[in-house]
Scaffold this active site. Structure first.
Site, PDB file in Angstrom:
ATOM      1  N   GLU A 121       4.772  -2.710 -13.666  1.00  0.00           N
ATOM      2  CA  GLU A 121       6.153  -3.097 -14.030  1.00  0.00           C
ATOM      3  C   GLU A 121       6.969  -1.863 -14.427  1.00  0.00           C
ATOM      4  OE1 GLU A 121       6.615  -6.838 -16.176  1.00  0.00           O
ATOM      5  OE2 GLU A 121       4.557  -7.339 -15.614  1.00  0.00           O
ATOM      6  N   GLY A 135     -19.654   6.641 -31.992  1.00  0.00           N
ATOM      7  CA  GLY A 135     -20.386   6.176 -30.803  1.00  0.00           C
ATOM      8  C   GLY A 135     -20.219   4.689 -30.566  1.00  0.00           C
ATOM      9  N   GLY A 138       5.026   1.420  -4.121  1.00  0.00           N
ATOM     10  CA  GLY A 138       4.796   0.864  -5.456  1.00  0.00           C
ATOM     11  C   GLY A 138       6.036   1.085  -6.302  1.00  0.00           C
ATOM     12  N   SER A 139       6.094   2.250  -6.967  1.00  0.00           N
ATOM     13  CA  SER A 139       7.278   2.566  -7.780  1.00  0.00           C
ATOM     14  C   SER A 139       8.540   2.538  -6.909  1.00  0.00           C
ATOM     15  CB  SER A 139       7.133   3.956  -8.397  1.00  0.00           C
ATOM     16  OG  SER A 139       5.919   4.057  -9.084  1.00  0.00           O
ATOM     17  N   PRO A 190       0.812  -1.217   0.000  1.00  0.00           N
ATOM     18  CA  PRO A 190       0.000   0.000   0.000  1.00  0.00           C
ATOM     19  C   PRO A 190       0.852   1.277   0.000  1.00  0.00           C
ATOM     20  CG  PRO A 190      -0.952  -1.617   1.485  1.00  0.00           C
ATOM     21  CD  PRO A 190       0.348  -2.193   1.018  1.00  0.00           C
ATOM     22  N   ARG A 193     -17.778   1.577 -43.157  1.00  0.00           N
ATOM     23  CA  ARG A 193     -18.654   2.666 -42.708  1.00  0.00           C
ATOM     24  C   ARG A 193     -18.876   3.710 -43.811  1.00  0.00           C
ATOM     25  NH1 ARG A 193     -22.599   3.682 -39.119  1.00  0.00           N
ATOM     26  NH2 ARG A 193     -22.613   5.866 -38.468  1.00  0.00           N
TER      27      ARG A 193
HETATM   28  C1  LIG Z   1      -3.492  -4.087 -13.090  1.00  0.00           C
HETATM   29  C2  LIG Z   1      -2.294  -4.072 -12.188  1.00  0.00           C
HETATM   30  C3  LIG Z   1      -1.614  -5.257 -11.908  1.00  0.00           C
HETATM   31  C4  LIG Z   1      -0.530  -5.252 -11.031  1.00  0.00           C
HETATM   32  N1  LIG Z   1       0.105  -6.440 -10.728  1.00  0.00           N
HETATM   33  C5  LIG Z   1       1.120  -6.427  -9.836  1.00  0.00           C
HETATM   34  C6  LIG Z   1       1.763  -7.649  -9.433  1.00  0.00           C
HETATM   35  O1  LIG Z   1       1.433  -8.743  -9.917  1.00  0.00           O
HETATM   36  N2  LIG Z   1       2.741  -7.597  -8.497  1.00  0.00           N
HETATM   37  C7  LIG Z   1       3.153  -6.425  -7.919  1.00  0.00           C
HETATM   38  O2  LIG Z   1       4.029  -6.462  -7.085  1.00  0.00           O
HETATM   39  N3  LIG Z   1       2.568  -5.257  -8.280  1.00  0.00           N
HETATM   40  C8  LIG Z   1       1.561  -5.229  -9.209  1.00  0.00           C
HETATM   41  N4  LIG Z   1       0.963  -4.051  -9.556  1.00  0.00           N
HETATM   42  C9  LIG Z   1       1.378  -2.822  -8.915  1.00  0.00           C
HETATM   43  C10 LIG Z   1       2.195  -1.932  -9.822  1.00  0.00           C
HETATM   44  O3  LIG Z   1       3.470  -2.458 -10.008  1.00  0.00           O
HETATM   45  C11 LIG Z   1       2.188  -0.536  -9.190  1.00  0.00           C
HETATM   46  O4  LIG Z   1       0.887  -0.014  -9.339  1.00  0.00           O
HETATM   47  C12 LIG Z   1       3.213   0.391  -9.837  1.00  0.00           C
HETATM   48  O5  LIG Z   1       4.528   0.002  -9.506  1.00  0.00           O
HETATM   49  C13 LIG Z   1       3.007   1.831  -9.384  1.00  0.00           C
HETATM   50  O6  LIG Z   1       2.965   1.878  -7.995  1.00  0.00           O
HETATM   51  P1  LIG Z   1       1.772   2.648  -7.244  1.00  0.00           P
HETATM   52  O7  LIG Z   1       0.487   2.178  -7.802  1.00  0.00           O
HETATM   53  O8  LIG Z   1       2.003   2.528  -5.796  1.00  0.00           O
HETATM   54  O9  LIG Z   1       1.967   4.149  -7.687  1.00  0.00           O
HETATM   55  P2  LIG Z   1       3.059   5.170  -7.107  1.00  0.00           P
HETATM   56  O10 LIG Z   1       4.377   4.516  -6.976  1.00  0.00           O
HETATM   57  O11 LIG Z   1       2.486   5.848  -5.928  1.00  0.00           O
HETATM   58  O12 LIG Z   1       3.140   6.180  -8.311  1.00  0.00           O
HETATM   59  C14 LIG Z   1       1.993   6.971  -8.681  1.00  0.00           C
HETATM   60  C15 LIG Z   1       2.327   7.660  -9.969  1.00  0.00           C
HETATM   61  O13 LIG Z   1       3.383   8.585  -9.723  1.00  0.00           O
HETATM   62  C16 LIG Z   1       4.177   8.702 -10.869  1.00  0.00           C
HETATM   63  N5  LIG Z   1       5.575   8.363 -10.529  1.00  0.00           N
HETATM   64  C17 LIG Z   1       6.020   7.284  -9.886  1.00  0.00           C
HETATM   65  N6  LIG Z   1       7.363   7.297  -9.795  1.00  0.00           N
HETATM   66  C18 LIG Z   1       7.760   8.439 -10.388  1.00  0.00           C
HETATM   67  C19 LIG Z   1       9.036   9.039 -10.620  1.00  0.00           C
HETATM   68  N7  LIG Z   1      10.175   8.446 -10.212  1.00  0.00           N
HETATM   69  N8  LIG Z   1       9.061  10.227 -11.286  1.00  0.00           N
HETATM   70  C20 LIG Z   1       7.910  10.848 -11.673  1.00  0.00           C
HETATM   71  N9  LIG Z   1       6.688  10.312 -11.495  1.00  0.00           N
HETATM   72  C21 LIG Z   1       6.605   9.138 -10.861  1.00  0.00           C
HETATM   73  C22 LIG Z   1       3.629   7.738 -11.921  1.00  0.00           C
HETATM   74  O14 LIG Z   1       2.737   8.428 -12.783  1.00  0.00           O
HETATM   75  C23 LIG Z   1       2.856   6.761 -11.079  1.00  0.00           C
HETATM   76  O15 LIG Z   1       1.827   6.116 -11.813  1.00  0.00           O
HETATM   77  C24 LIG Z   1      -0.113  -4.038 -10.464  1.00  0.00           C
HETATM   78  C25 LIG Z   1      -0.772  -2.845 -10.777  1.00  0.00           C
HETATM   79  C26 LIG Z   1      -1.856  -2.851 -11.630  1.00  0.00           C
HETATM   80  C27 LIG Z   1      -2.543  -1.544 -11.941  1.00  0.00           C
END
Ligand SMILES: Cc1cc2nc3c(=O)[nH]c(=O)nc-3n(C[C@H](O)[C@H](O)[C@H](O)COP(=O)(O)OP(=O)(O)OC[C@H]3O[C@@H](n4cnc5c(N)ncnc54)[C@H](O)[C@@H]3O)c2cc1C
Length: 378
Positions: free
Chosen positions: A360, A337, A131-132, A128, A264
């Site tokens: 990813e 549409g 992520g990134s 939670p 079309r």
């Molecule tokens: C459909 C789906 C399937 C997934 N499956 C998996 C899985 O199997 N295993 C797993 O571990 N995870 C999985 N994920 C998680 C995914 O890897 C994360 O959503 C992703 O890494 C982004 O992390 P976050 O959602 O916490 O966004 P955050 O890290 O909070 O980032 C939010 C946004 O901030 C921006 N951002 C982030 N970093 C930077 C940067 N350095 N510079 C500028 N902007 C930035 C980007 O626009 C990003 O989308 C999945 C996600 C989705 C949507």
């Protein structure tokens, strides 16, 4: 797939063209999806396994998976159905750390079952609050005698709820940040599925809880402290294949747009006779071919080029997912549409491609990888 000209590019060997043919045949008779998403996914994994395609997702002894084959498979499957591509891709990503870094015993225990479709794999990194920024993982793994005890939470985990095992990244504390993580193979029965998550393009996805989950010491992949590198190398192996999936979706959108434009009527002519439409179709084809060139260059580099291809893989994923989204958007627009009507293929594609720009490594992260690599060499 209408345009198969790319198969004659020098990146491919005869075995890749044979693979494309057999995948095409499989897709022509692909099992129909039902309303039960989990059952559909399990069926796709089983069928892909019994057809022999999931062998592509795992290491063969010491040989790494062939990235050109993975990319071809994802492009072809995504063209026909995003869920089939998902079922295939997750077997690779979910077991990738074992393929790349597992012991002989770990490989023997899991990889044949992943390849046959008997075991469904998952990759549990995201949390939670991280992520990134994967270096920030908070889930902990503490050593207790002959066991590791995992405590924490993962979210957005693909195959969550149907997986047989989760390759889980947790903090073991050998160093600060990225230097203190390790990877573990955790059987699914030890993990609580806290919540199933519904997304724009439905596939099994869940939030997981690890409530003092005990695994034996030999469940660790690699050495303690190597988890971040293991995770990043796994993602790097599969990164370009996300681009390939986007390309499959975008090629399908172009084919749908071509068919629709020819059909079309617009006054006394068809949409295809219109110069604005023709320019749009040309731009879509150009975007797709540029993606394909970036994808298969990167895949070839990974398989045979012997070079560090992180920049090329990031470019391929970034371009194919961003340009692919624009191609699909253009196909929706061309359909008017009908393009936003449920049940019309381009509407489905519009939803299917969206998450590929986020998972990813979001597009912003790919740009960071490219820029850092450029600056290192400048
Ligand atoms: C459909 C789906 C399937 C997934 N499956 C998996 C899985 O199997 N295993 C797993 O571990 N995870 C999985 N994920 C998680 C995914 O890897 C994360 O959503 C992703 O890494 C982004 O992390 P976050 O959602 O916490 O966004 P955050 O890290 O909070 O980032 C939010 C946004 O901030 C921006 N951002 C982030 N970093 C930077 C940067 N350095 N510079 C500028 N902007 C930035 C980007 O626009 C990003 O989308 C999945 C996600 C989705 C949507």
């Amino acid at each position: 797939m209408a345009d198969r000209g790319f198969l004659s590019w020098p990146f491919f060997e005869p075995r890749h063209r044979e693979l494309a043919d057999s995948l095409q045949q499989w897709c022509d008779a692909m099992p129909a999806e039902s309303d039960d998403l989990d059952a559909s996914c399990r069926t796709l994994v089983r069928e892909l396994g019994s057809a022999g395609f999931l062998k592509l997702c795992v290491a063969d002894g010491d040989s790494r998976p062939d990235v050109r084959s993975l990319a071809l498979a994802r492009q072809t499957l995504a063209y026909h159905g995003a869920l089939a591509d998902f079922a295939f891709a997750m077997q690779g990503l979910g077991s990738g750390a074992i393929s790349l870094f597992g012991t002989v015993e770990q490989k023997l225990e899991w990889l044949p079952r992943v390849a046959s479709g008997e075991a469904i794999a998952a990759f549990a990194m995201t949390e939670p609050a991280s992520g990134s920024d994967a270096a920030n993982i908070a889930t902990s793994a503490m050593r207790d005698g002959n066991e590791w005890v995992l405590v924490g939470e993962k979210t957005l985990i693909s195959n969550g709820g149907i997986a047989h095992f989760y390759v889980t990244f947790a903090r073991t504390g050998e160093g600060e940040g990225s230097r203190g993580l390790s990877a573990f193979i955790v059987p699914a029965e030890l993990v609580d599925v806290a919540e199933r998550i519904d997304v724009i393009s439905p596939h099994p996805l869940a939030r997981l809880k690890y409530d003092k989950v005990r695994v034996p010491t030999d469940a660790i992949i690699g050495e303690p402290g190597e988890g971040f590198r293991i995770g990043m190398e796994t993602l790097n192996l599969f990164r370009v294949t996300v681009g390939a999936a986007a390309l499959g979706l975008a090629r399908r959108a172009l084919d749908e747009a071509l068919a629709f434009a020819k059909e079309r009527r617009l006054g006394s002519a068809t949409l295809a006779d219109n110069a604005v439409t023709q320019a749009k179709l040309a731009d879509m084809a150009l975007a797709n071919d540029a993606s394909a060139l970036l994808i298969y260059r990167s895949a070839w580099q990974q398989d045979v080029g012997g070079v560090d291809n992180r920049r090329a893989a990031a470019m391929a994923k970034l371009h194919a997912t961003e340009a692919g989204s624009r191609v699909i958007d253009a196909a929706v627009q061309m359909h008017g549409g009908a393009g936003v009507t449920r049940g019309v293929k381009v509407e489905e594609l519009y939803r299917d491609i969206r998450a590929l720009r986020i998972y990813e490594g979001a597009s912003e992260v790919q740009r960071q990888i490219i820029a850092r690599d450029l600056l290192k060499g400048a």
